[in-house]
Design a protein around this motif. Structure first.
Motif, PDB file in Angstrom:
ATOM      1  N   HIS A 117      -1.501   1.138  -1.862  1.00 41.27           N
ATOM      2  CA  HIS A 117      -2.559   1.052  -0.842  1.00 41.27           C
ATOM      3  C   HIS A 117      -1.995   1.155   0.568  1.00 41.27           C
ATOM      4  O   HIS A 117      -0.866   0.766   0.829  1.00 41.27           O
TER       5      HIS A 117
ATOM      6  N   ASP B 281       3.672  -4.986   2.158  1.00 42.57           N
ATOM      7  CA  ASP B 281       2.471  -4.960   1.323  1.00 42.57           C
ATOM      8  C   ASP B 281       1.434  -4.116   2.057  1.00 42.57           C
ATOM      9  O   ASP B 281       0.761  -4.608   2.930  1.00 42.57           O
TER      10      ASP B 281
ATOM     11  N   GLU C 293      -6.822  -4.816   0.475  1.00 42.23           N
ATOM     12  CA  GLU C 293      -6.771  -6.219   0.915  1.00 42.23           C
ATOM     13  C   GLU C 293      -8.156  -6.840   1.098  1.00 42.23           C
ATOM     14  O   GLU C 293      -8.284  -8.050   1.168  1.00 42.23           O
TER      15      GLU C 293
ATOM     16  N   ASP D 139       3.017  -2.325  -5.964  1.00 41.08           N
ATOM     17  CA  ASP D 139       2.429  -3.201  -4.952  1.00 41.08           C
ATOM     18  C   ASP D 139       2.983  -4.617  -5.074  1.00 41.08           C
ATOM     19  O   ASP D 139       2.474  -5.437  -5.825  1.00 41.08           O
TER      20      ASP D 139
HETATM   21 ZN   LIG Z   1      -0.832  -5.210  -1.810  1.00 41.40          ZN
END
Ligand SMILES: [Zn+2]
Length: 410
Positions: free
Chosen positions: A81, A144, A179, A201
């Motif tokens: 992501h 992240d 998120e 991830d």
């Molecule tokens: Zn993540």
């Protein structure tokens, strides 16, 4: 395989772009700034020679690395992501590399008093001698999940340069808004065309995840009865106080702040109202669906007891399904985890399978028909100023990806 230099170069470039998502937004993607990174990634995929590069109206970036072997090899996907968490600032991220960490304090920022060490993060202990990347004390790092993007892009470049490595068709997907829990809402699984996929991830080197929470939302609505306090005896039902009573009656050993690992919980997230009406909302989380339902019955029993205690009030309780444990799907395709565990071992690591105390995009994708466990990216402490990622861990993760590509062609 040492890809640390290109991994860092890419990671730094992505991390410097603010791609924070926004849970209150009504648009998709939730913030336009994510599209800046999406366009950059699409251009980069073209530049390294990936095929069928596409950036669609939702902000999904997809591409393909053509097979290097003939015959029927299943297509597999790799996903990461693009957004970062709304929990901490993602503006003006300035990554710094702490080369060959010897143990002891990693000073992220003396001025802000942000010091990372094995006391405040025991997970770091396994990374002695490695290159550790952090932000600079006033923002999150965004590993992240920009670490995931850099890993997939760099491994893709490596595979495109090394056509002697046997693999089937590989699909790449970069997604927005993970998120804020919307990441794959519009993702077209069918046209993506993979028979299994892996999200890259988070988490420390060696960690893989095929299990996440079962998740429901809960709402308790209380209708009270307002009477002048002077004449309220046996006539008043104070909705706000009843809401507080219910919240306080939930066992303290079944809260997020008192549980870990496989233990489930109820968290009350919002309480609002007054005498006539009050609302108590929250979430229920548990890896085992039977235990989730048992916890919900336990809460229903508490509510039933309060109905008897407060006969003048009306108390309603409702649960709403949010997401489910992907293990139910992933375990139905055993080769998906088998190939992953073999790929991690081939990278010289002992896989550590752990349940996620949350949800993942992969969980939703699994229930959309694409089994998608998660692979480590080599970092920890996400969503805050203490976030870090190991370049050596990222390198291992890229190696796992290449091993996966090869493994599925066997
Ligand atoms: Zn993540």
């Amino acid at each position: 395989m040492d890809l640390k230099a290109p991994l860092y170069k890419r990671f730094e470039k992505y991390a410097k772009l603010d791609t924070q998502s926004d849970g209150d937004s009504k648009t998709f993607p939730s913030t336009a700034k994510q599209l800046v990174l999406a366009r950059l990634l699409a251009a980069e995929l073209k530049a390294i020679g990936a095929k069928k590069v596409k950036l669609d109206k939702f902000g999904y970036v997809t591409a393909e690395i053509p097979a290097t072997v003939k015959g029927r090899v299943p297509a597999i996907g790799f996903l990461a992501h693009m957004d970062t968490s709304p929990d901490a600032s993602g503006k003006n991220v300035r990554p710094q590399v702490h080369r060959k960490w010897k143990g002891g304090d990693i000073v992220i920022s003396r001025r802000h008093g942000v010091i990372l060490n094995t006391r405040n993060c025991p997970e770091l202990a396994a990374c002695r001698g490695e290159d550790i990347v952090t932000a600079s004390g006033d923002t999150l790092l965004g590993a992240d999940n920009k670490a995931g993007l850099a890993i997939i892009m760099t491994a893709a470049e490596y595979l495109l340069k090394h056509k002697e490595i046997p693999h089937g068709p590989l699909k790449i997907g970069f997604t927005p808004d993970e998120e804020v829990g919307q990441g794959v809402k519009h993702f077209d699984v069918k046209s993506f065309g993979a028979s299994a996929a892996y999200t890259f991830d988070g988490d420390v080197a060696g960690a893989v995840e095929q299990e996440n929470f079962n998740a429901d939302g809960l709402k308790i609505t209380i209708t009270g009865k307002s009477v002048h306090p002077g004449t309220a005896k046996n006539a008043l039902a104070n909705a706000a106080r009843i809401a507080a009573d219910i919240a306080a009656s939930w066992p303290e050993n079944l809260l997020p702040e008192t549980t870990e690992k496989r233990e489930g919980f109820v968290m009350f997230t919002d309480i609002s109202g007054g005498i006539e009406k009050a609302e108590l909302s929250g979430i229920v989380r548990e890896h085992d669906l039977k235990k989730l339902k048992a916890m919900e019955r336990q809460l229903a029993a508490i509510v039933a007891a309060k109905r008897l205690k407060y006969p003048l009030a009306r108390i309603e309780l409702a649960f709403r399904e949010q997401y489910r444990n992907m293990n139910a799907i992933v375990s139905g395709r055993p080769e998906v985890m088998k190939k992953l565990l073999a790929a991690v071992r081939a990278a010289g690591l002992e896989p550590h399978v752990k349940p996620v105390r949350g949800g993942t995009d992969g969980a939703r994708l699994s229930f959309m028909g694409l089994p998608t466990p998660n692979v480590f990216t080599g970092g920890y402490n996400y969503h805050g100023r203490y976030e870090w990622v190991s370049l050596d861990g990222m390198n291992k993760s890229a190696e796992v990806l290449v091993n996966l590509a090869r493994g599925w062609a066997e």
